[in-house]
Design an enzyme around this catalytic site. Sequence first.
Site, short mmCIF file in Angstrom:
data_model
loop_
_atom_site.label_atom_id
_atom_site.label_comp_id
_atom_site.label_asym_id
_atom_site.label_seq_id
_atom_site.Cartn_x
_atom_site.Cartn_y
_atom_site.Cartn_z
N ALA A 131 1.83 -13.80 -5.33
CA ALA A 131 1.47 -14.55 -6.53
C ALA A 131 0.55 -13.68 -7.37
CB ALA A 131 0.74 -15.82 -6.13
N GLU B 275 -2.27 -13.31 2.79
CA GLU B 275 -3.18 -14.25 2.13
C GLU B 275 -4.53 -14.36 2.83
OE1 GLU B 275 0.88 -15.66 0.68
OE2 GLU B 275 0.03 -14.64 2.41
N GLY C 157 3.51 -14.64 -1.74
CA GLY C 157 4.46 -15.47 -2.49
C GLY C 157 5.82 -14.82 -2.64
N GLU D 137 7.57 -15.55 0.45
CA GLU D 137 7.88 -16.99 0.45
C GLU D 137 9.13 -17.27 -0.39
OE1 GLU D 137 3.88 -19.53 0.84
OE2 GLU D 137 3.70 -17.88 -0.60
N1 T1G Z 1 -1.67 -10.16 -8.39
C1 T1G Z 1 -2.10 -9.51 -9.48
N2 T1G Z 1 -2.21 -8.15 -9.57
C2 T1G Z 1 -1.84 -7.46 -8.50
C3 T1G Z 1 -1.39 -8.07 -7.30
C4 T1G Z 1 -1.30 -9.50 -7.28
N3 T1G Z 1 -0.84 -10.16 -6.21
N4 T1G Z 1 -1.11 -7.10 -6.40
C5 T1G Z 1 -1.40 -5.93 -7.02
N5 T1G Z 1 -1.83 -6.14 -8.26
C6 T1G Z 1 -2.22 -5.12 -9.24
C7 T1G Z 1 -3.48 -4.36 -8.83
O1 T1G Z 1 -4.63 -5.05 -9.21
C8 T1G Z 1 -3.32 -3.05 -9.57
O2 T1G Z 1 -3.66 -3.29 -10.91
C9 T1G Z 1 -1.81 -2.82 -9.54
O3 T1G Z 1 -1.21 -4.11 -9.28
C10 T1G Z 1 -1.37 -1.88 -8.46
O4 T1G Z 1 -1.89 -2.35 -7.24
C11 T1G Z 1 1.58 -18.27 -3.37
C12 T1G Z 1 -1.11 -17.52 -3.04
C13 T1G Z 1 1.20 -4.60 -3.42
C14 T1G Z 1 0.49 -3.29 -1.46
O5 T1G Z 1 -2.16 -10.10 -1.30
O6 T1G Z 1 -1.73 -5.50 -1.33
O7 T1G Z 1 1.00 -14.76 -2.83
O8 T1G Z 1 -5.57 -1.77 -11.03
O9 T1G Z 1 -3.41 -0.38 -6.89
O10 T1G Z 1 -1.98 0.66 -3.61
O11 T1G Z 1 1.27 -18.14 -1.12
O12 T1G Z 1 -1.51 -4.15 -4.45
O13 T1G Z 1 -3.34 -1.01 -11.81
O14 T1G Z 1 -4.58 -2.81 -13.06
O15 T1G Z 1 -3.08 -2.10 -5.07
O16 T1G Z 1 0.44 0.65 -4.36
C15 T1G Z 1 -0.47 -12.15 -1.76
C16 T1G Z 1 -1.83 -7.80 -2.92
C17 T1G Z 1 -1.04 -12.79 -2.99
C18 T1G Z 1 -0.75 -8.41 -2.12
C19 T1G Z 1 0.43 -2.28 -3.75
N6 T1G Z 1 -0.20 -10.76 -2.05
N7 T1G Z 1 -1.49 -6.47 -3.37
O17 T1G Z 1 -0.59 -1.41 -3.38
O18 T1G Z 1 -1.21 -0.52 -5.71
S1 T1G Z 1 -1.49 -14.44 -2.66
C20 T1G Z 1 -1.11 -9.82 -1.79
C21 T1G Z 1 -1.49 -5.41 -2.51
C22 T1G Z 1 -0.03 -15.28 -2.62
C23 T1G Z 1 1.21 -17.38 -2.25
C24 T1G Z 1 -0.13 -16.75 -2.28
C25 T1G Z 1 -1.22 -4.07 -3.11
C26 T1G Z 1 0.26 -3.61 -2.94
P1 T1G Z 1 -4.33 -2.16 -11.73
P2 T1G Z 1 -2.52 -1.32 -6.18
P3 T1G Z 1 -0.83 -0.05 -4.24
#
Ligand code: T1G
Length: 703
Positions: free
Chosen positions: A61, A123, A100, A103
């Site tokens: 998400a 999460e 998400g 999911e």
């Molecule tokens: N939302 C918004 N921005 C995100 C994002 C996210 N989920 N994930 C990454 N970004 C942005 C990050 O801030 C950065 O921005 C750019 O993308 C590159 O990321 C409904 C509620 C995917 C493994 O926890 O673990 O789903 O700094 O530098 O090292 O149940 O990002 O360039 O402006 O980290 O290659 C669950 C979180 C959400 C994954 C890539 N998902 N992201 O790593 O690049 S909760 C996560 C990561 C959810 C549902 C629930 C990593 C990555 P900027 P990066 P990277």
Amino acid sequence: MSVAFEIHDGIALALVDRPPVNAIDAAVRAGLADAVRRATGDSTIRALVIACRGRTFMSGADLAELGGVIPPPAYADVLAALENCPKPVIAALHGTALGGGLEVAMACHYRCATTSARMGMPEITLGILPGAGGTQRLPRLVGTLHALDMLVSGAPIDATRAKGLGLLDELTGEDPVSGGLDYARRLVNSGAPPRPTCALTSRATPIDADAIAGVLERNTRSLKGRTTQDALIRAVNAATQPNFAAGLRIEATLSAESLHTPESLALRHVFFAERECGRVPGLAPSTGTKEFGKVAVVGAGTMGTGIAMALADSGIAVTLVERDTSALDRGLQQIRANYDNSVQRGRIDAATAAERVNRIQGTLDLESTRNADLAIEAVFEDLELKRSVLARLDGALPEHAVLASNTSSLPLGVLAEATRRPESVIGLHFFSPANVMRLLEIVRGARTSNDTILAALALAKKLRKVGVVVGDGFGFVGNRMMLDGYFRESELMLLQGVPPARIDAVMEAFGFAMGPNRVNDMAGIDVGTRVRAELLRRAARPAPYHVVSDAMTGLGRLGQKSGRGIYRYESGDRTPHPDAEIEPLIRQLAIRHGIVPREVTDLEIERRCVLSLVNIGAAILAEGLAYRASDIDVIWTSGYGFPRWRGGPMWYADSIGLKNVVEQIRELADSGGGPWWNTSRLLLELAASGRSFADWDRERGGT
Ligand code: T1G
Ligand code: NAD
């Protein structure tokens, strides 16, 4: 348009395209819902494939959406539409399908993935519960125990394991779109029906308390101080009941609650702070910066060997320079032993280890590094020695090369003046063990160019470290806060008669993995003494200043490595045992420094250790030695063991309110805390104006 809709020979393709990581926002959800409607409504369409452009399938998400009311369409409606589609829906995964994103895939009827894909439910690392059916569908696909393991650890798994667990049905080649379309075509030709996951109840069987305890036990370290797992267990238990809708409602309630916990707000703060710290205010993000293909590391001791491994681990060729054969052999042997250890622990395979060892070439001839793009010196902490090494590197390396020092205390400006390219001299302050610790303090000297800073930040990203740019001051940021704050207060309390084990227990209860005295023993008490000796040449400090540690170094009580430090250690064992000899030693020092034993409560211990960090952190911000308060939080959570679920010292201060912090510091000052407890000007200013450190960051263009 975030979701393109295409038709390929009767197979519909919904192609998500929202760089950089296809994070799911309202437009993506609307595009998916629209794709289901169009596929359902078009009789020529036999199946629908969900895939993504770019480097990854949906990685979760959009976290930015989670702060407020999530705009329509709701996840539940979009995923129900996918699940109830009358035609087979196939998810084609690649990159990192997380949260998400996974999911969405689990709401599809079939899942295929490229062999290099990884997937998981991270999460919990953000202190939240999945909110799009993940806690209900995952147990139905992989079984309750594996589901709980994946949800509680938050760790991604690779595609082969996912197929083995039943999360995936098919592995494809490295092009997810053609792989997905091909798989869909084969399903259609075999007459495969829609297969709603919600109906697959056979594997979502109840698990007993021992099994749950086993999952928690396996994740003890990451769950220290955490609470999210309790709600997760309740949600997963709901999945073992056949009523899917009821399970979804329970998950939705628990997930919504989790979004507002202090733990989750702190963890999301750290997530974004770790991304923000890679930006230098006023400088465009690093594009076309210097690439470091070949790197020289001078000094193969504790740090040099770790730095060489970190570089080799990320594919960079390393020349490791030492001053004599025995030191070089010792260093190379240490590196081989570390890699053997990683193979034995199953972290990497033998082939990868051999590849990495071969990337590191040893030499005694510094001039042989003439074709390096970057040189990092990690020789003894001696100003003149480092200046001479940097001057020789300056003479040997090509003009474009960057020269870096791993110094933990010496003035970078003075080191840079030993070269003819001070604009290309930077501090790369790794933390021990350098191939493991995520933090990299990037020290900018007065003459360090922006290009050099951006190149260092790009290197940090390549090494999968969090690079934080700091100023060239006393102990930079992390060490200054540790030496002038946290550890100094801990030592003063030892002199005031507080047993080391009590201080460690209080700080471990606060959330640190290890208390200050155990960390001191682990890092090597002599290392601190050497660093302070150099630092105190830069600026004096009022006594008593770490007199206990310096006395122990003098007595050869160096910590774990000598079997005695603050604690006593059995050989080959890292368990700290109280040492009767330490109390009289401390007593003597207290008398010499006129320190009288007194009652100190646990609350006072915690406040003196934590608020000293906040007070000095505020001074560092006012002096411009750190760009953001959130940078300080990244330094302390990724380099000094400050609990991530408390957000770091500056976020923690904001969470208790700066007015309260100022009040508590005043109480400490009034109870004889001395000059260290003069409240820093910025802290007073923010508290008086009702602002926070986060406000201060925002006022400077931070997020
Ligand atoms: N939302 C918004 N921005 C995100 C994002 C996210 N989920 N994930 C990454 N970004 C942005 C990050 O801030 C950065 O921005 C750019 O993308 C590159 O990321 C409904 C509620 C995917 C493994 O926890 O673990 O789903 O700094 O530098 O090292 O149940 O990002 O360039 O402006 O980290 O290659 C669950 C979180 C959400 C994954 C890539 N998902 N992201 O790593 O690049 S909760 C996560 C990561 C959810 C549902 C629930 C990593 C990555 P900027 P990066 P990277
Ligand atoms: P160390 O004593 O383990 O290693 C230093 C190495 O440098 C030795 O192997 C020595 O033989 C080699 N050396 C000395 N002179 C040399 C020369 N002229 N050419 C080539 N090699 C030479 O020390 P360390 O703990 O690895 O510290 C190295 C640097 O890293 C210091 O500046 C220290 O302050 C800094 N540092 C240390 C730590 C830590 O926790 N140990 C953490 C961060 C930074």
